[in-house]
Design a protein around this motif. Structure first.
Motif, short mmCIF file in Angstrom:
data_model
loop_
_atom_site.label_atom_id
_atom_site.label_comp_id
_atom_site.label_asym_id
_atom_site.label_seq_id
_atom_site.Cartn_x
_atom_site.Cartn_y
_atom_site.Cartn_z
N ILE A 227 1.30 -11.57 -0.41
CA ILE A 227 0.74 -11.70 -1.75
C ILE A 227 1.65 -12.64 -2.53
O ILE A 227 2.87 -12.58 -2.42
CB ILE A 227 0.64 -10.32 -2.45
N VAL B 19 8.70 -9.40 -4.07
CA VAL B 19 7.48 -9.02 -3.35
C VAL B 19 6.68 -10.26 -2.97
O VAL B 19 6.20 -10.39 -1.84
CB VAL B 19 6.62 -8.07 -4.23
N ASN C 177 -4.18 -6.02 -1.03
CA ASN C 177 -4.42 -7.45 -0.87
C ASN C 177 -4.14 -7.94 0.54
O ASN C 177 -4.76 -8.89 1.01
CB ASN C 177 -3.57 -8.25 -1.87
N LEU D 87 -0.06 -11.31 -7.55
CA LEU D 87 0.47 -10.04 -8.03
C LEU D 87 0.38 -9.97 -9.56
O LEU D 87 0.05 -8.93 -10.12
CB LEU D 87 1.91 -9.86 -7.57
N THR E 201 -0.14 -4.81 -3.32
CA THR E 201 0.26 -5.63 -2.18
C THR E 201 -0.43 -5.17 -0.91
O THR E 201 -0.94 -5.98 -0.12
CB THR E 201 1.79 -5.57 -2.00
N TYR F 217 6.04 -10.57 1.13
CA TYR F 217 4.85 -9.85 1.56
C TYR F 217 3.62 -10.74 1.38
O TYR F 217 3.68 -11.75 0.68
CB TYR F 217 4.71 -8.54 0.77
#
Length: 253
Positions: A123, A117, A157, A128, A154, A121
């Motif tokens: 973040i 992630v 944010n 995270l 995610t 993405y």
């Protein structure tokens, strides 16, 4: 170089003494552990003192020496791959393990998801990890899976670009949707039965239910997903009103 070596040896010795106090392990067991800690440090490019400190931290939380050793290995991996400090890595792992009842044998898979992630993405792994430390317990209590919690943090944010604010907002929303007054008190959020009734009425008016067909409360992820499906069809006034009811005045953004 020799002075640095003496400092490192002294630090490791101090950490080993703490580990002995916490675990009550025998000298033979600690000698065996020291060999393992050295191998873990080589595998993860971490410092032996950090490995021992992490092991001690997990042992204080009630894990066995073997479990604590494995958790410290995974902490060093997350610290290295995620480019975060040892304290942040420990906090994230502890929050995830405690909130979602993740076994040490499952944690490496969880870390893979954290890194995936963070790499794909808007973040970072550090953000995270901070978000899970702040909101993981609340999101789990509200029925969200680990993966759903990652997704919520995610997405929030990506919009707010402030993990402290977005994770606090998700805690607030999850608690308001579940009428969890103790959690809301901790957040400094005023909340009454009338506020909850207003949420139920507003969502029902848009065919979004807080309960499933068995009368059980639905999780935050599913409720917000249903709201997302009807959101663009709402007027700006309806959007503002619904957001305030669900999130409160401070978190509606």
């Amino acid at each position: 170089v020799f002075r640095q070596l003496v400092d490192v040896i002294s630090e490791v010795d101090s950490q080993m003494a703490q580990l002995e106090i916490v675990t009550g392990a025998s000298d033979a067991r600690l000698n065996k552990y020291a060999d393992t800690a050295s191998k873990v440090a080589n595998e993860t490019a971490g410092g032996i003192a950090d490995i021992v400190e992490s092991t001690t931290t997990y042992a204080r939380l009630g894990y066995s020496l073997d479990e604590s050793t494995e958790l410290s290995r995974l902490t060093a991996m997350l610290q290295n791959v995620g480019n975060i400090d040892v304290g942040s890595a420990q906090s994230a792992i502890t929050a995830i393990v405690k909130a979602f009842n993740v076994g040490s044998d499952e944690l490496e898979s969880v870390m893979d998801k954290l890194v995936q992630v963070g790499n794909n993405y808007p973040i970072s792994v550090s953000e995270l990890a901070e978000g899970m430390n702040n909101a993981g317990s609340m999101l789990s209590s509200a029925g969200n899976s680990l993966e759903e919690s990652f997704a919520l943090l995610t997405s929030a944010n990506a919009t707010v670009q402030n993990i402290s604010k977005s994770s606090t907002a998700l805690r607030t929303i999850a608690a308001r949707l579940r009428k969890m007054k103790t959690e809301l008190d901790d957040l400094g959020e005023a909340y009454t039965d009338a506020d909850y009734d207003a949420i139920v009425q507003a969502l029902t008016g848009h065919n979004v239910s807080l309960k499933d067909s068995n009368g059980e409360l639905r999780n935050t992820y599913d409720i917000l997903q249903d709201i997302a499906h009807i959101w663009d069809g709402l007027s700006s006034m309806e959007q503002a009103g619904l957001a305030e009811k669900i999130a409160g005045t401070r978190q509606q953004n």
